[in-house]
Design an enzyme around this catalytic site. Structure first.
Site, PDB file in Angstrom:
ATOM      1  N   LYS A 580       0.804  -1.229   0.000  1.00 16.61           N
ATOM      2  CA  LYS A 580       0.000   0.000   0.000  1.00 16.61           C
ATOM      3  C   LYS A 580       0.832   1.272   0.000  1.00 16.61           C
ATOM      4  O   LYS A 580       0.301   2.366  -0.151  1.00 16.61           O
ATOM      5  CB  LYS A 580      -0.875   0.030   1.260  1.00 16.61           C
ATOM      6  CG  LYS A 580      -2.128  -0.789   1.147  1.00 16.61           C
ATOM      7  CD  LYS A 580      -2.991  -0.632   2.370  1.00 16.61           C
ATOM      8  CE  LYS A 580      -2.563  -1.493   3.530  1.00 16.61           C
ATOM      9  NZ  LYS A 580      -2.739  -2.923   3.409  1.00 16.61           N
ATOM     10  N   GLU A 607      -5.371  -3.327  -6.930  1.00 13.18           N
ATOM     11  CA  GLU A 607      -6.674  -3.723  -6.393  1.00 13.18           C
ATOM     12  C   GLU A 607      -6.569  -4.265  -4.976  1.00 13.18           C
ATOM     13  O   GLU A 607      -7.417  -4.002  -4.121  1.00 13.18           O
ATOM     14  CB  GLU A 607      -7.315  -4.767  -7.328  1.00 13.18           C
ATOM     15  CG  GLU A 607      -8.636  -5.344  -6.868  1.00 13.18           C
ATOM     16  CD  GLU A 607      -9.726  -4.293  -6.704  1.00 13.18           C
ATOM     17  OE1 GLU A 607      -9.845  -3.750  -5.585  1.00 13.18           O
ATOM     18  OE2 GLU A 607     -10.447  -4.012  -7.675  1.00 13.18           O
ATOM     19  N   GLY A 665      -2.341 -14.645  11.441  1.00 11.85           N
ATOM     20  CA  GLY A 665      -1.805 -13.933  10.268  1.00 11.85           C
ATOM     21  C   GLY A 665      -2.734 -12.843   9.757  1.00 11.85           C
ATOM     22  O   GLY A 665      -2.597 -12.386   8.626  1.00 11.85           O
ATOM     23  N   ASP A 679      -3.685   1.646   9.127  1.00 13.96           N
ATOM     24  CA  ASP A 679      -3.882   0.836   7.926  1.00 13.96           C
ATOM     25  C   ASP A 679      -5.215   1.194   7.248  1.00 13.96           C
ATOM     26  O   ASP A 679      -5.296   1.291   6.024  1.00 13.96           O
ATOM     27  CB  ASP A 679      -3.847  -0.647   8.329  1.00 13.96           C
ATOM     28  CG  ASP A 679      -3.722  -1.540   7.116  1.00 13.96           C
ATOM     29  OD1 ASP A 679      -2.802  -1.290   6.314  1.00 13.96           O
ATOM     30  OD2 ASP A 679      -4.560  -2.445   6.965  1.00 13.96           O
ATOM     31  N   LYS A 683      -6.163   2.953   3.513  1.00 12.81           N
ATOM     32  CA  LYS A 683      -7.118   2.375   2.554  1.00 12.81           C
ATOM     33  C   LYS A 683      -8.155   3.396   2.130  1.00 12.81           C
ATOM     34  O   LYS A 683      -8.459   3.532   0.939  1.00 12.81           O
ATOM     35  CB  LYS A 683      -7.784   1.135   3.149  1.00 12.81           C
ATOM     36  CG  LYS A 683      -6.836  -0.043   3.269  1.00 12.81           C
ATOM     37  CD  LYS A 683      -7.499  -1.207   3.962  1.00 12.81           C
ATOM     38  CE  LYS A 683      -6.533  -2.367   4.084  1.00 12.81           C
ATOM     39  NZ  LYS A 683      -7.048  -3.421   4.952  1.00 12.81           N
ATOM     40  N   GLY A 798      -6.239 -12.275   4.095  1.00 14.70           N
ATOM     41  CA  GLY A 798      -5.807 -13.660   3.925  1.00 14.70           C
ATOM     42  C   GLY A 798      -4.968 -13.799   2.666  1.00 14.70           C
ATOM     43  O   GLY A 798      -5.206 -13.125   1.669  1.00 14.70           O
TER      44      GLY A 798
END
Ligand code: ADP
Ligand code: ASP
Ligand code: MG
Length: 815
Positions: A580, A607, A665, A679, A683, A798
């Site tokens: 990002k 994406e 994770g 984070d 976004k 994931g």
């Protein structure tokens, strides 16, 4: 009468010569066969080396001479029965002695003239053809050897002599009238002046010898036997997908050979074309292959507008420019005359319509001579500043597409330029012949292989497109991606016509490249044995490889990697990233990457920066491209925070829930990046920017729910401690929401050019209320979706789904 020419590789060893004899014997024919032989492969180059060394006074010429002698003697020993060997060996030794004496003389004088070099070079063909004639005789055939120097008469332009056709035709016919042998063998390449001085017909000139003889004798057909199965759509050494062209017109063959298709020497075609004698190019080592028939055109049902592609390397561009040229006739005449005086061959010409400049392409070797000649021709105008001194650019190449049918097809040049443009190949000059049989482009020499391959792909391989993927980061996401690429490889080929090759992979320490592509099941092993690397070395290698349709994939979270996207895009290499950093750092950087991608026709796709594999950004892009306007975005964008607050229920410890998320994770290695809301800020920033807002991270309001001591803890371990210290604070947040029958969600919002993130309690009737596990949800309220927002919802974190999102971006960039 048929004339057959056998090239260097066909004459290159005893075994090859035996194969030649087989072909000759199997030729069904009425009447005679004339066979023209090249020197054994590599011999002409070695002879030139001998002459050059001797001329420079370097004694090593002797050892090269010995190599040449040994190669021929070894061939004789394998090719002939012992009883026949001694007389053949003594004949060859005689020629070696003549050569030695000649070279000793050159060594003494320390100077090699073009005339002596022709004598030296003639050795190759004189001996090879003699061996072939003897072999035919030993096999019991009626064969004769004739010295071409007694047939072909030329001027004294040593190294590239011009033929006197009248005298040549006369002598040739006279000889053949009195010769009774069925097989006549001639050395190619060599000829003589009217006074009997040895000359040669230019490198590759044995083809020409055969054509001259075929024309003189009105042969039925001229066979050129070589080491490939015909004239191919491109040089097979550079384009592995090249295929033989079964039928081709004289004009097309002439253009292709003139522009570098070495399989036939350009002057060869004219003499036989004048007599309408077909040329058949055949493969000595696969005689049953059809080969290429060069004859009067009809295209034979061929439906490609382009017949073939070729290239000439080592080109220099000369540009004459100046206001003094406009509207005044005679400048180009003087330019060409100056070049002609120096015997400089002009390969390509373009003139701008303003007449302000004229550009010509020449061989790099002629560069200095040209500069001197032209500058001295225009000395006066240069001094008066009406013309600038000649500009010379080197390290160029020409690539030409050729086809008789191009003139009836529109869009050929469009397709050509699009293919080059998509691959970042910069075109320096363009020329289209007025017959429209040829479009030539001048490009940088480093781009030739790529250019030939993409053009070939565009015109001949329409069903299949090769995509070359380079992957940085092979951890969780990268590993899954490689797995998916491997699994889907055949499907992509058959269903989408995409041949996706992983051409290189890199971890933070090592990198590995495939010879053609990486064998995916073995990638771990390959990387382990790979070379040490850092991202700069990896990037450099990708640029040097310069493969067509290249895509760089960033699966890291590294700022160093994010910093080099621009370099890739500038080279026409697409960038696909789940990192990002680039899109959420400084607005100007994000914008410059988008602009660079557009300018250089590359894709920049990210994406997976928001919502992993969910089509969040694509949906937004589609809305905006189709003219919609985004009025607000409301979203839960952190799979990690959603997981945390979905599991933080009665009796649970906040610390343990966060720990569990990390162990699964679902968080970054430092969970604070998720828990602090940073984070999510990144976004929503990306979504705001993609909606058209010029926004920075600092412009976003963050209503953090983390106590300052936890946020600023010295280490991750301390941070966990602080979660326990502040357990009551977290419990309080939960209970307050729960009491009202609400749930906690970490929500991002963008509206009226402003963005914010923060914890919010949502009621059961809100679309966010039932968001499970690590799912993400985005609500777009737009002009079109005004009453009910457009909703994108699903798993938003994931490795598997992220990898599939990257996969989809790779495919998107390729199409
Ligand atoms: P010979 O020694 O038989 O005269 P050359 O080496 O002169 O053979 O020419 C054959 C070579 O030309 C092939 O091996 C191939 O690498 C090269 N070549 C270049 N362009 C083409 C093309 N368009 N089609 C076929 N061969 C080509
Ligand atoms: N032997 C010569 C050369 O190598 C001529 C030929 O092979 O056609 O250029
Ligand atoms: Mg040749």
């Amino acid at each position: 009468m048929q004339v057959l020419k056998f090239g260097g590789t066909s004459m290159g060893s005893a075994q090859a010569i035996e194969q030649v004899c087989e072909i000759v014997k199997n030729k069904k024919q009425n009447g005679r066969l004339t066979i023209v032989a090249s020197a054994m492969s590599g011999i002409t180059d070695k002879l030139i080396q001998v002459g050059t060394l001797a001329g420079q006074g370097q004694e090593q010429y002797k050892s090269v001479l010995e190599e040449i002698e040994n190669k021929h003697l070894d061939t004789i020993r394998t090719l002939f029965p012992i009883t026949a060997q001694s007389s053949i060996i003594s004949q060859v030794k005689k020629r070696v002695n003549v050569l030695e004496t000649l070279c000793d003389g050159i060594f003494q004088v320390g100077e090699l003239s073009a005339r002596s070099l022709d004598k030296i070079m003639s050795f190759g063909e004189l001996v090879s053809s003699y061996l072939l004639a003897e072999k035919l005789k030993v096999s019991g055939l009626s064969a004769a050897w004739k010295d071409s120097r007694e047939l072909i008469v030329t001027d004294g332009n040593y190294g590239n002599a011009a033929v006197n056709f009248l005298a040549t035709n006369h002598q040739t016919n006279q000889y053949f009238q009195q010769e009774s042998a069925t097989y006549v063998v001639l050395p190619g390449f060599v000829a003589a002046t009217a006074d009997g001085e040895t000359t040669t017909l230019g490198r590759g000139g044995s083809d020409y010898t055969a054509a001259i003889i075929a024309a003189a004798l009105n042969a039925d057909v001229l066979d050129i036997w070589t080491d490939v199965s015909g004239m191919m759509t491109a040089d097979p050494r550079l384009v592995s997908q090249a295929i033989p062209i079964p039928h081709i017109s004289y004009a097309e063959a002439m253009e292709l050979s003139h522009f570098g298709a070495k399989v036939i020497y350009p002057p060869t075609i004219q003499p036989v074309m004048d007599k309408k004698i077909p040329i058949w190019i055949k493969n000595t080592f696969a005689p049953d292959d059809y080969g290429t028939l060069i004859h009067t055109p009809d295209g034979n049902g061929r439906n490609y507008p382009v017949t073939g592609i070729s290239g000439i390397q080592k080109i220099a561009l000369l540009t004459l420019e100046g206001s003094g040229m406009v509207g005044i006739p005679g400048f180009s005449k003087r330019l060409f005359e100056a070049l002609l005086q120096e015997k400089i061959n002009v390969i390509l010409i373009t003139q701008s319509s303003s007449e302000h400049s004229i550009t010509v392409g020449i061989h790099e070797a002629d560069m200095l001579k040209s500069k001197q000649a032209v500058d001295s021709e225009f000395a006066q105008e240069i001094q008066e500043k009406r013309i600038q001194p000649l500009v010379v650019e080197r390290d160029m190449s020409i690539v030409a597409v050729v086809g008789d049918k191009m003139k009836n097809h529109h869009g050929t040049s469009g397709k050509l330029f699009a293919a080059l443009g998509r691959n970042g190949v910069n075109i320096r000059a363009i020329a289209q012949g007025s017959t429209e049989k040829n479009i030539s482009v001048v490009i940088n020499k480093n781009d030739v292989k790529k250019a030939l391959n993409v053009i070939h792909e565009a015109f001949f391989e329409t069903p299949l497109k090769q995509v070359n993927v380079f992957i940085a980061g092979v951890g969780n996401v990268g590993g899954k991606l490689l797995e998916q690429l491997n699994q889907q490889h055949n499907f992509l080929m058959s269903e989408l016509g995409l041949h996706v090759r992983v051409a290189g992979i890199a971890s933070s320490k090592k990198m590995a490249f495939g010879h053609t592509s990486i064998n995916l099941p073995e990638w771990r092993q390959l990387l382990e044995n790979g070379e040490a690397s850092d991202i700069k070395t990896f990037a450099q290698k990708i640029k040097t490889l310069n493969l067509r349709n290249s895509v760089f994939v960033d699966n890291t979270a590294s700022p160093e990697v994010a910093a080099i996207y621009g370099e890739f895009l500038q080279h026409g290499i697409s960038v696909v990233t789940c990192n990002k950093i680039a899109c959420s750092s400084d607005y100007n950087y994000y914008k410059s990457l988008k602009d660079t991608a557009r300018k250089f026709n590359a894709s920049f796709l990210f994406e997976t920066n928001v919502g992993a594999g969910l089509p969040v950004i694509n949906t937004l892009n589609d809305l905006i491209r189709s003219g919609d306007k985004v009025n607000s975005i409301e979203a839960v964008l952190s799979g990690s925070l959603n997981f945390v607050f979905n599991n933080f229920v009665d009796g649970a410890s906040f610390r343990e829930v966060v720990k569990a998320a990390q162990d699964e994770g679902y968080t970054e290695p430092d969970p604070r990046i998720d828990l602090s809301g940073v984070d999510v800020m990144r976004k929503i920033l990306i979504l705001a920017r993609e909606s058209g807002a010029r926004m920075e991270l600092e412009d976003i309001t963050n209503h953090s729910f983390l106590p300052a001591e936890a946020l600023n803890a010295a280490s991750v371990a301390d941070f966990y401690e602080q979660l326990d210290v502040h357990a009551a604070h977290f419990k309080g947040l939960y209970e307050a929401a729960n009491k009202e029958g609400k749930r906690l969600k970490f929500v991002a919002r963008y509206e009226n050019g402003k963005a914010s993130v923060g914890l919010q309690s949502v009621a059961p009737d809100h679309p966010f209320y039932n968001l499970l596990g690590k799912d993400n949800i985005v609500l777009y309220t737009t002009n079109r979706y005004a009453d009910q927002p457009l909703i994108v919802k699903g798993a938003g974190a994931g490795a598997d789904v992220t990898a599939s999102g990257i996969f989809a971006d790779i495919i998107r960039s390729a199409r």
